[in-house]
Design an enzyme around this catalytic site. Sequence first.
Site, PDB file in Angstrom:
ATOM      1  N   SER A 151      12.485 -15.909 -26.098  1.00  0.00           N
ATOM      2  CA  SER A 151      13.294 -17.244 -25.924  1.00  0.00           C
ATOM      3  C   SER A 151      12.286 -18.320 -26.461  1.00  0.00           C
ATOM      4  O   SER A 151      11.071 -18.547 -26.019  1.00  0.00           O
ATOM      5  CB  SER A 151      13.287 -17.732 -24.271  1.00  0.00           C
ATOM      6  OG  SER A 151      13.749 -16.543 -23.752  1.00  0.00           O
ATOM      7  N   LYS A 193      20.306 -20.101 -24.652  1.00  0.00           N
ATOM      8  CA  LYS A 193      19.082 -19.866 -23.496  1.00  0.00           C
ATOM      9  C   LYS A 193      18.596 -21.105 -22.846  1.00  0.00           C
ATOM     10  O   LYS A 193      18.189 -21.081 -21.612  1.00  0.00           O
ATOM     11  CB  LYS A 193      18.060 -19.142 -24.211  1.00  0.00           C
ATOM     12  CG  LYS A 193      16.973 -18.516 -23.363  1.00  0.00           C
ATOM     13  CD  LYS A 193      17.233 -17.524 -22.337  1.00  0.00           C
ATOM     14  CE  LYS A 193      16.080 -17.280 -21.480  1.00  0.00           C
ATOM     15  NZ  LYS A 193      16.284 -16.376 -20.450  1.00  0.00           N
ATOM     16  N   LYS A 224       7.440 -23.229 -20.014  1.00  0.00           N
ATOM     17  CA  LYS A 224       7.494 -23.119 -21.644  1.00  0.00           C
ATOM     18  C   LYS A 224       8.966 -23.370 -21.898  1.00  0.00           C
ATOM     19  O   LYS A 224       9.288 -24.124 -22.860  1.00  0.00           O
ATOM     20  CB  LYS A 224       7.019 -21.576 -22.177  1.00  0.00           C
ATOM     21  CG  LYS A 224       7.235 -21.278 -23.305  1.00  0.00           C
ATOM     22  CD  LYS A 224       8.498 -20.573 -23.756  1.00  0.00           C
ATOM     23  CE  LYS A 224       8.526 -19.143 -23.248  1.00  0.00           C
ATOM     24  NZ  LYS A 224       9.814 -18.483 -23.451  1.00  0.00           N
TER      25      LYS A 224
HETATM   26  P1  NAD Z   1       5.250 -10.928 -21.241  1.00  0.00           P
HETATM   27  O1  NAD Z   1       4.081 -11.802 -21.550  1.00  0.00           O
HETATM   28  O2  NAD Z   1       5.498  -9.711 -20.118  1.00  0.00           O
HETATM   29  O3  NAD Z   1       5.274  -9.918 -22.860  1.00  0.00           O
HETATM   30  C1  NAD Z   1       4.947 -10.352 -24.088  1.00  0.00           C
HETATM   31  C2  NAD Z   1       4.482  -9.183 -24.710  1.00  0.00           C
HETATM   32  O4  NAD Z   1       4.013  -9.796 -26.178  1.00  0.00           O
HETATM   33  C3  NAD Z   1       2.847  -8.933 -24.281  1.00  0.00           C
HETATM   34  O5  NAD Z   1       2.726  -7.623 -24.075  1.00  0.00           O
HETATM   35  C4  NAD Z   1       1.752  -9.494 -25.472  1.00  0.00           C
HETATM   36  O6  NAD Z   1       0.744  -8.606 -25.293  1.00  0.00           O
HETATM   37  C5  NAD Z   1       2.740  -9.412 -26.262  1.00  0.00           C
HETATM   38  N1  NAD Z   1       2.469 -10.084 -27.728  1.00  0.00           N
HETATM   39  C6  NAD Z   1       2.210 -11.597 -27.623  1.00  0.00           C
HETATM   40  N2  NAD Z   1       1.835 -12.017 -28.923  1.00  0.00           N
HETATM   41  C7  NAD Z   1       1.685 -10.901 -29.719  1.00  0.00           C
HETATM   42  C8  NAD Z   1       1.545 -10.711 -30.940  1.00  0.00           C
HETATM   43  N3  NAD Z   1       1.356 -11.671 -31.790  1.00  0.00           N
HETATM   44  N4  NAD Z   1       1.743  -9.394 -31.564  1.00  0.00           N
HETATM   45  C9  NAD Z   1       2.195  -8.245 -30.866  1.00  0.00           C
HETATM   46  N5  NAD Z   1       2.390  -8.486 -29.532  1.00  0.00           N
HETATM   47  C10 NAD Z   1       2.234  -9.674 -29.109  1.00  0.00           C
HETATM   48  O7  NAD Z   1       6.534 -11.684 -21.399  1.00  0.00           O
HETATM   49  P2  NAD Z   1       8.043 -11.041 -21.056  1.00  0.00           P
HETATM   50  O8  NAD Z   1       7.983 -11.669 -19.523  1.00  0.00           O
HETATM   51  O9  NAD Z   1       8.304  -9.727 -21.466  1.00  0.00           O
HETATM   52  O10 NAD Z   1       9.002 -12.193 -21.777  1.00  0.00           O
HETATM   53  C11 NAD Z   1       9.157 -12.134 -23.301  1.00  0.00           C
HETATM   54  C12 NAD Z   1       9.939 -13.035 -23.684  1.00  0.00           C
HETATM   55  O11 NAD Z   1      11.344 -12.991 -23.042  1.00  0.00           O
HETATM   56  C13 NAD Z   1       9.856 -14.472 -23.428  1.00  0.00           C
HETATM   57  O12 NAD Z   1      10.005 -15.438 -24.585  1.00  0.00           O
HETATM   58  C14 NAD Z   1      10.325 -14.802 -22.117  1.00  0.00           C
HETATM   59  O13 NAD Z   1      10.773 -16.281 -21.844  1.00  0.00           O
HETATM   60  C15 NAD Z   1      11.768 -14.001 -22.155  1.00  0.00           C
HETATM   61  N6  NAD Z   1      12.246 -13.528 -21.166  1.00  0.00           N
HETATM   62  C16 NAD Z   1      11.704 -13.196 -19.939  1.00  0.00           C
HETATM   63  C17 NAD Z   1      12.477 -12.718 -18.715  1.00  0.00           C
HETATM   64  C18 NAD Z   1      11.634 -12.181 -17.511  1.00  0.00           C
HETATM   65  O14 NAD Z   1      12.136 -12.179 -16.568  1.00  0.00           O
HETATM   66  N7  NAD Z   1      10.427 -11.919 -17.850  1.00  0.00           N
HETATM   67  C19 NAD Z   1      13.794 -12.982 -18.836  1.00  0.00           C
HETATM   68  C20 NAD Z   1      14.454 -13.308 -19.824  1.00  0.00           C
HETATM   69  C21 NAD Z   1      13.770 -13.760 -21.028  1.00  0.00           C
END
Ligand code: NAD
Length: 295
Positions: A96, A171, A239
């Site tokens: 997102s 979103k 964010k």
């Molecule tokens: P998270 O922080 O748990 O996971 C993100 C992952 O990306 C981490 O494991 C991190 O190590 C990895 N990462 C970051 N930078 C990187 C890079 N340059 N190269 C390789 N890996 C990298 O976050 P999440 O909760 O999984 O959310 C991910 C996305 O989905 C976000 O944009 C969030 O807003 C969206 N989202 C999350 C949810 C939720 O309920 N958690 C729901 C809908 C949408």
Amino acid sequence: MKIGFIGLGIMGKPMAKNLVKAGYELTVSDKFAAAAVEELVAMGAKSAKTNAEAAREADVLITMVPNSPQVKEALFGEDGAAETLKPGSIVLDCSSINPVASREICEELAKKGVEMMDAPVSGGEPKAIDATLAFMVGGKPEIFEKVKGILEKMGSSVVLCGDIGAGNVTKLCNQIVVAINIAGLAEAMTLGQQCGVAPEKIFEAIKGGLAGSTVMNAKAPMMMDQNFKPGFRINLHIKDLNNVVDAAAKYDSPIPLTQSVLEMMKILNRDGDAACDHSSLIKYYQKLTGEQLHH
Ligand code: NAD
């Protein structure tokens, strides 16, 4: 079809697992989550040491990282995926992020002959695990047709909302509705308790009526249990709401309710709750009343 997958966090790990279960050849990378990479390898995925390596053979590269800077880093940073992506391949960014950034990234990738769609999700970790996410997609219709089948292995709703960036605009709309709903629920439960009615009874009585919602069913029990294990973290919701503020400023759109909830979330962030679930908005009200919500 070969898929590269970057970002195995709360959402990315179960999404990648569903693609492996569906029979796709996956190469995964995550800069920090080594244990998640190992879990995927145990299921049959290949691991890549760098994002460039994850992208080398990919027909489709999925990114699922926190925000625009991380997407840009994963693609264009050191050992970034854009170094190795082949012309004709497709980047499917499920993170997102700011829709303006999606458009910039798409333009940059087009210079290499690489297509891009933004495809953020709604549903959170449980729906990522069950493969019932809702995808909001932006990009070219002919590219959408090529990736739709992949998205359907991770979600139960896949909607093309418009051109590149339209997924992330949608979103942002979703995140406004969720944030204001949770804040409204917290405010209502607080009022009810202070007026002498048990929150549990309020929830039981109103969840089946007009006020009932998926948000209420998921978050009211968490508030009553004081269980703030994420789920969706306060810092990620901040964010998203900051991205709403940016988009609203660019298009001169009024967002008084979003601004109010963003202020509440910033207080929680300041007080050490950044990694709590967004249901911890109830804590904002608990600070004001000096009283904890109970059953
Ligand atoms: P998270 O922080 O748990 O996971 C993100 C992952 O990306 C981490 O494991 C991190 O190590 C990895 N990462 C970051 N930078 C990187 C890079 N340059 N190269 C390789 N890996 C990298 O976050 P999440 O909760 O999984 O959310 C991910 C996305 O989905 C976000 O944009 C969030 O807003 C969206 N989202 C999350 C949810 C939720 O309920 N958690 C729901 C809908 C949408």
